[in-house]
Design an enzyme around this catalytic site. Sequence first.
Site, PDB file in Angstrom:
ATOM      1  N   ARG A 126      32.493 -27.716  -3.254  1.00  0.00           N
ATOM      2  CA  ARG A 126      33.458 -26.596  -3.600  1.00  0.00           C
ATOM      3  C   ARG A 126      32.271 -25.202  -3.746  1.00  0.00           C
ATOM      4  NH1 ARG A 126      34.941 -26.267 -10.037  1.00  0.00           N
ATOM      5  NH2 ARG A 126      32.851 -25.761 -10.755  1.00  0.00           N
ATOM      6  N   CYS A 127      33.049 -24.393  -3.486  1.00  0.00           N
ATOM      7  CA  CYS A 127      32.370 -23.035  -3.431  1.00  0.00           C
ATOM      8  C   CYS A 127      31.445 -22.793  -4.658  1.00  0.00           C
ATOM      9  CB  CYS A 127      33.343 -21.919  -3.288  1.00  0.00           C
ATOM     10  SG  CYS A 127      34.266 -21.286  -4.928  1.00  0.00           S
ATOM     11  N   PRO A 128      30.206 -22.118  -4.161  1.00  0.00           N
ATOM     12  CA  PRO A 128      29.567 -21.763  -3.081  1.00  0.00           C
ATOM     13  C   PRO A 128      29.006 -22.634  -2.347  1.00  0.00           C
ATOM     14  CG  PRO A 128      28.312 -21.177  -4.881  1.00  0.00           C
ATOM     15  CD  PRO A 128      29.309 -22.252  -5.536  1.00  0.00           C
TER      16      PRO A 128
END
Lengths: 79, 385
Positions: free
Chosen positions: A15-17
């Site tokens: 998941r981000c980042p």
Amino acid sequence: MSAPPALTLDALGQRCPLPVILLARRIGDVDAGELVAVLSDDEAARSDIPAWCRMRGHAYVGGQALDGGAVRHVVRRLH
Amino acid sequence: MAASSPAPGHVEPDRAARRPGYLDAVGARPLSVTARNALAAGFSEGWADPDRGHHEGRRARLLLDAARQAYADVLGCHPDELRFVPSRGDAVRAAVDGVRAGRRRVGATVVHSAVEHSSVISAAGRDATSVTVDAMGRVDPGAWRAGVAQPGVALAALQAANAEVGTRQPLTAAVEAARAAGVPLLVDASHTLGSGPVPDRWDLLVADAQTWGAPGGVNVLGIRRGVRWPEQPACRVPVPLIVASAAALEESVASASARAARATRQIERIRAEVPRRIADVAVLGDPVDRLPHVVTFSCLYVDGEALVTALDRAGFGVASGSACATDEVRAAGPSHVLAAMGALTHGNIRLSVLPDTTDDTIESFLAALPPIVAELRARAGAGSL
């Protein structure tokens, strides 16, 4: 008709980042003018990979939808 | 914690209720002394059902009518054009459903900006045209004009300003385009009502009173006479809440220019300093034509949730538009506003100053942020990217 990506990065499940960090770490592995593909199922990557390209002066070529909701983002290293 | 000397029109909150570093006014604010007193008085005198014929009911009715008149004076409309409902979703749904019903022979399409409050996008549903915005989150006037001029449009909806990034929308041009197309316009005046000029040409209006310091649970819905409106059952907000919200609105109007001057200066300081002190930060939204008290910026290679947590430990309460940030309002994915702007969404921080946020707090925040960002980037292996 463009050449296939010189490098494909698998960021599925990240998941981000993390997908963008992975791309930033590995972009140097291809030559200027070559393509990098990033496989990501992270919703934020749809905005963040193009944004990273803008901030770093590379080209976001496009995103191809894959089965299962993931996207194959293609970036061209420009410099 | 430095105390600021009260300026004319200064809003005096209850300082004991929060840390000085609470910087999420858009999320919620503690009640001011005025609003709290009005709420208490409202509960003392206005607890009865205002529709009843007994003395207690008529007393509540008087308080309700006075509060509604206060709103009408600010909005420049008739009191009977105003209703109160508990949530923005209720207000928006009532507006959308009501106009769709009244204009069903025309069509059902709702035209709205891509950065409207989620309740508008949700109420519009699938028969909707989402008008694109530019990189600053401002709706494109040409695209808006084309959208409202389509056949079958029941309603157009546009916010006065976006509370995530602060950018003000081109309301005047939007109103004119809607008028020209014969389409009623719903204005979401949350965050702007009580803080500046009132949008004057609206057909419908919604505003969340919490955005001017009222207790939660009060949203005003304005429907001009002349908007075709099927009778709908009233959604009753308790009179004491409405009374407190009217007092908060009047206090907000009286303090608006002093608050705006102070907030504008503080936010401008953050907008200027954050990119100076931290590399690879995108400060979003219009730098000038914006809500005075809001700023959003995204930090490359930073986890938004980790950033919120670290700032909280350092004494600062902030919000985030990142998908990777815990935010119960958001479902999967980043803020639809940031995504619509094509902005970097990770490592996002949303700050909104309160009427009594001190300059010291701003400086403390600016000092605290760079080492936190550096640490998070290093931890993610992005320190040298």
